[in-house]
Design a protein around this motif. Structure first.
Motif, PDB file in Angstrom:
ATOM      1  N   SER A   1      -1.727  -5.979   2.587  1.00  0.00           N
ATOM      2  CA  SER A   1      -1.619  -4.259   2.624  1.00  0.00           C
ATOM      3  C   SER A   1      -1.127  -4.004   1.164  1.00  0.00           C
ATOM      4  O   SER A   1      -0.217  -4.710   0.629  1.00  0.00           O
ATOM      5  CB  SER A   1      -0.700  -3.786   3.603  1.00  0.00           C
ATOM      6  OG  SER A   1       0.469  -3.320   2.834  1.00  0.00           O
TER       7      SER A   1
ATOM      8  N   PHE B   1       0.087  -0.779  -1.284  1.00  0.00           N
ATOM      9  CA  PHE B   1       0.817   0.405  -1.116  1.00  0.00           C
ATOM     10  C   PHE B   1       1.081   0.889  -2.573  1.00  0.00           C
ATOM     11  O   PHE B   1       1.806   0.341  -3.180  1.00  0.00           O
ATOM     12  CB  PHE B   1       1.953   0.357  -0.263  1.00  0.00           C
ATOM     13  CG  PHE B   1       2.627   1.704  -0.259  1.00  0.00           C
ATOM     14  CD1 PHE B   1       1.960   2.864   0.398  1.00  0.00           C
ATOM     15  CD2 PHE B   1       3.975   1.983  -0.801  1.00  0.00           C
ATOM     16  CE1 PHE B   1       2.625   4.190   0.384  1.00  0.00           C
ATOM     17  CE2 PHE B   1       4.538   3.105  -0.898  1.00  0.00           C
ATOM     18  CZ  PHE B   1       4.129   4.198  -0.224  1.00  0.00           C
TER      19      PHE B   1
ATOM     20  N   GLU C   1       2.300   3.995  -4.899  1.00  0.00           N
ATOM     21  CA  GLU C   1       3.005   5.151  -4.964  1.00  0.00           C
ATOM     22  C   GLU C   1       3.304   5.985  -6.126  1.00  0.00           C
ATOM     23  O   GLU C   1       4.017   5.214  -6.878  1.00  0.00           O
ATOM     24  CB  GLU C   1       4.119   5.252  -4.017  1.00  0.00           C
ATOM     25  CG  GLU C   1       4.867   6.851  -3.841  1.00  0.00           C
ATOM     26  CD  GLU C   1       5.902   7.129  -2.980  1.00  0.00           C
ATOM     27  OE1 GLU C   1       6.436   5.896  -2.627  1.00  0.00           O
ATOM     28  OE2 GLU C   1       6.341   8.092  -2.607  1.00  0.00           O
TER      29      GLU C   1
ATOM     30  N   ALA D   1       3.095  -2.022  -3.959  1.00  0.00           N
ATOM     31  CA  ALA D   1       3.780  -2.972  -3.005  1.00  0.00           C
ATOM     32  C   ALA D   1       2.596  -3.838  -2.603  1.00  0.00           C
ATOM     33  O   ALA D   1       1.568  -3.344  -1.932  1.00  0.00           O
ATOM     34  CB  ALA D   1       4.470  -2.722  -2.116  1.00  0.00           C
TER      35      ALA D   1
ATOM     36  N   ARG E   1       1.668  -6.708   0.121  1.00  0.00           N
ATOM     37  CA  ARG E   1       2.459  -7.328   1.248  1.00  0.00           C
ATOM     38  C   ARG E   1       1.260  -8.195   2.197  1.00  0.00           C
ATOM     39  O   ARG E   1       0.293  -7.558   2.518  1.00  0.00           O
ATOM     40  CB  ARG E   1       3.228  -6.427   2.099  1.00  0.00           C
ATOM     41  CG  ARG E   1       3.886  -6.954   3.277  1.00  0.00           C
ATOM     42  CD  ARG E   1       4.606  -6.024   3.713  1.00  0.00           C
ATOM     43  NE  ARG E   1       5.501  -6.654   5.123  1.00  0.00           N
ATOM     44  CZ  ARG E   1       4.925  -6.581   6.281  1.00  0.00           C
ATOM     45  NH1 ARG E   1       3.569  -5.904   6.174  1.00  0.00           N
ATOM     46  NH2 ARG E   1       5.464  -6.978   7.348  1.00  0.00           N
TER      47      ARG E   1
ATOM     48  N   LYS F   1       6.042 -10.439  -0.124  1.00  0.00           N
ATOM     49  CA  LYS F   1       5.791  -8.797  -0.746  1.00  0.00           C
ATOM     50  C   LYS F   1       6.182  -8.806  -2.011  1.00  0.00           C
ATOM     51  O   LYS F   1       7.389  -9.388  -2.720  1.00  0.00           O
ATOM     52  CB  LYS F   1       6.968  -8.085   0.245  1.00  0.00           C
ATOM     53  CG  LYS F   1       7.087  -6.589  -0.433  1.00  0.00           C
ATOM     54  CD  LYS F   1       7.841  -5.868   0.493  1.00  0.00           C
ATOM     55  CE  LYS F   1       7.557  -4.574   0.163  1.00  0.00           C
ATOM     56  NZ  LYS F   1       8.578  -3.453   0.685  1.00  0.00           N
TER      57      LYS F   1
END
Lengths: 463, 222
Positions: free
Chosen positions: A381, A383, A385, A394, A396, A440
């Motif tokens: 994943s 992410f 922002e 991030a 992960r 992560k």
């Protein structure tokens, strides 16, 4: 569904229509320069069947010389007013002798005039009608010193041409012509079926016409210079009253027709797109049904492409990266294609790429590739922002993880290269991992950051 | 209303694709009790009013008004029926519109069977279920400048912004964390995570933030 486009440019038409950010400098540019150099389309003068009010002559001239059709039309009308309507017969002559533009198959059309030469009955009819009108107008001219007849003389020629056009135009144009004059026909045919409004309209315009002509014809007896002006106004009002609704209808039909054509083109584009991508992929999937991994990868790639096209208006194959979110999707695309591991992407906010954000993106890409190669996780994943004061990504996975204190030298090198890259650009990278717990990697970059200067010593051991 | 651990939740499927319905029914097997299926808005409303299930799995895109029409028609008379929206699309205006209509959660159709069963159970228990993409949208919607000047603020200004804790929870959901993983990461209990998510859901449904109202308005939902 014919495609009225430059043949040298077909694959990119689609982007103009759908791609809200459809900038294609590499392909667009030469075409644009070419257009600036000689504003016209470079082709021979052809009537445009797709953009016509009458015969498509104005649109044809516009395309030929590179003006907007509306400009040409206005010039036509103004010229007609100032040339005692002599422009009108020229329009009809143009309609006769200029061939229609060929359709997509490229087949050249012959002009109506060429066909009309073999239509002896039509010629006879046209000559007869025109001479009848001519005689009538001559008589009328003698009776009232020709003040009005002079405006109608050119129309003898027009009538002659119109008869030939009507008899010899191809089926489609005939239909258009009939459609055009249908309301006029009702003027003298449909007495019984007229609505009350129509009757009133006719009565009012009749009164105005009589009054106007009466005023005009009495001008030599009159004293005021204003008299002719008033007469013209009355006649003009009568004509507007009589023909206004008809013109409105033509204009409305034109709009509807254009919308229908746009819809048809859109449908053709969608069909072409679905064929090129979805159907091809489905065929591939059928052929590789025995290899589940390959099928998943194909389906995934297709889903991503379709989504970016449907929901973001991005044409497939467009790889210009201008923002962080696009860059992250690029990472997703590459990793899924190259390593066959699905990447789930969520982005919040977006910002344009500068030197530092590009570095962040590169580090994120490295972390994602790393996870795909080593973690053994079934999904990664990512992410991203963008906040007012910082940008964070991030990466992960739920894979096998590792003990950050006891990593093999080669993996440490990668981690350090990510960290070093972030530090050089004023950001930082945090790697959290434990055996069996997944990994992560959190990358943060202050916005409007100054470069971090020197890489600290520990960054020096990168491979 | 809490579903007893033993009794599987009673579920109604509303989707216009028969293949999809039978697929879901087969996959969920005994984990839930499918008490009815509908493929259109009007029959769905009638069916739900008749069987009053615990959870309705509703497709966002339905002919005749979409999933939100079903939700809007049912919530008034049967507030105990919970809705979990399913969709193949991730367009924010679709997602936000069904949530604002009253759905307790949103998942994409690519969700795994285990996750779907889990989501249904959670919705039946009155919790909210956010997919990672929905979490992203919510962060997005609550991130930009508060309310537009022409929109009057909510009667409760708290509705228009997220607390830091809620933000953290959403970020972790967006990264694919489960509630249990979030609880461990933030040193809080799973129950607290759930209450944060429910509170976000409430804000999502009641806030008058410009982004949300715009997204909802795009689907003709005010």
């Amino acid at each position: 569904m014919q495609e009225p486009s430059e043949p040298s440019w077909p694959p990119f038409r689609f982007h103009d229509r759908f791609g809200r950010r459809g900038r294609h400098p590499h392909t667009d540019f030469p075409a644009r320069i070419q257009r600036l150099r000689n504003r016209g389309n470079g082709g021979p003068l052809r009537r445009d069947p797709d953009d016509r009010l009458g015969g498509g002559v104005a649109a044809g001239v516009a395309a030929w010389r590179g003006f907007s059709p509306t400009t040409v039309r206005i010039v036509f009308v103004v010229a007609a007013l100032f040339s005692q309507a002599w422009v009108v017969p020229f329009y009809f002559i143009g309609w006769l002798v200029i061939p229609e533009r060929g359709d997509a198959t490229g087949a050249e059309q012959t002009s109506i005039g060429v066909r009309a030469r073999h239509d002896s009955r039509g010629v006879a009819l046209a000559v007869a009608l025109a001479s009848l009108l001519a005689v009538f107008l001559l008589l009328a001219g003698v009776l009232n010193d020709g003040a009005i007849a002079i405006y109608i003389w050119p129309q003898v020629v027009s009538v002659f041409c119109l008869v030939l056009i009507y008899r010899n135009a191809p089926e489609r144009e005939q239909a258009a012509l009939r459609h055009l004059i249908q309301p006029l026909e009702s003027l003298w045919v449909g007495g019984g079926t007229m609505g009350r409004g129509t009757k009133l309209r006719f009565a009012a315009s009749g009164v105005l016409l009589v009054a106007g002509f009466g005023w005009l014809l009495s001008q030599h007896a009159g004293i005021a210079l204003l008299a002719p002006l008033g007469g013209f106004l009355l006649v003009a009002a009568a004509i507007v009253l009589l023909l206004g609704p008809w013109w409105l209808r033509i204009a409305r039909d034109l709009v509807l027709e254009r919308q229908a054509r746009a819809r048809a083109e859109e449908r053709a584009d969608i069909a072409a797109r679905v064929h090129d991508s979805v159907l091809q992929t489905l065929a591939l999937i059928q052929r590789r049904a025995d290899d589940p991994a390959a099928v998943v990868q194909l389906a995934r790639a297709q889903e991503r492409e379709l989504r970016s096209w449907l929901f973001e208006g991005r044409p497939p194959g467009d790889t210009d990266v201008a923002s962080l979110a696009e860059g992250v999707r690029g990472i997703q695309r590459d990793v899924e294609a190259r390593h066959g591991v699905p990447v789930e992407v969520v982005t919040v906010g977006d910002c344009p790429l500068d030197e530092h954000v590009s570095a962040l993106l590169a580090a994120a890409g490295e972390a994602t590739v790393n996870a795909a190669k080593w973690s053994g996780a079934s999904v990664i994943s990512v992410f991203a922002e963008v906040e007012p004061d910082k940008v964070a990504v991030a990466v992960r996975d739920r894979g096998k993880g590792f003990d950050p204190d006891a990593v093999p030298a080669d993996r440490k090198g990668v981690a350090e290269s990510i960290r070093g890259r972030m530090v050089r650009h004023g950001g930082k990278a945090v790697v959290q991992s434990a055996p069996g717990e997944g990994t992560k990697v959190t990358l943060t970059l202050p916005r409007a950051a100054k470069p971090g200067g020197q890489v600290p010593p520990m960054g020096g051991q990168r491979r | 209303m809490s579903a007893q651990a033993a009794a599987p939740p009673r579920v109604v499927l509303v989707d216009d694709h028969g293949l999809f319905r039978s697929g879901v029914r087969a996959e969920l097997g005994r984990q839930v009790e499918v008490v009815g299926e509908a493929e259109d808005v009007a029959p769905a409303i009638e069916l739900i009013a008749r069987v009053v299930p615990d959870v309705v799995l509703v497709d966002v895109h339905l002919p005749g008004g979409g999933g939100q029409a079903v939700i809007a028609a049912v919530v008034r008379d049967h507030p105990q029926v919970r809705f979990l929206a399913l969709s193949a699309s991730d367009a924010p205006e679709d997602v936000i519109a069904v949530i604002r209509a009253g759905a307790r959660g949103y998942v994409t159709k690519t969700i795994s069977t285990a996750d779907l069963a889990d989501a249904i159970r959670r919705v039946a228990d009155g919790d909210a279920v956010f997919s990672h993409r929905l979490a992203g949208f919510v962060l997005d919607a609550f991130a930009s400048a508060p309310t537009a000047p022409d929109v009057k603020p909510s009667f409760d200004p708290e509705l228009d912004q997220l607390t830091n804790r809620e933000r953290e929870v959403l970020r972790l959901i967006a990264q694919g964390y489960t509630y249990r993983e979030i609880a461990r990461e933030l040193f809080i209990s799973a129950k607290t995570v759930e209450s944060h998510v429910s509170s976000v859901l409430r804000k999502l449904q009641l806030s008058s933030r410009h982004q949300l109202t715009r997204w909802a308005a795009e689907r003709r939902l005010t």
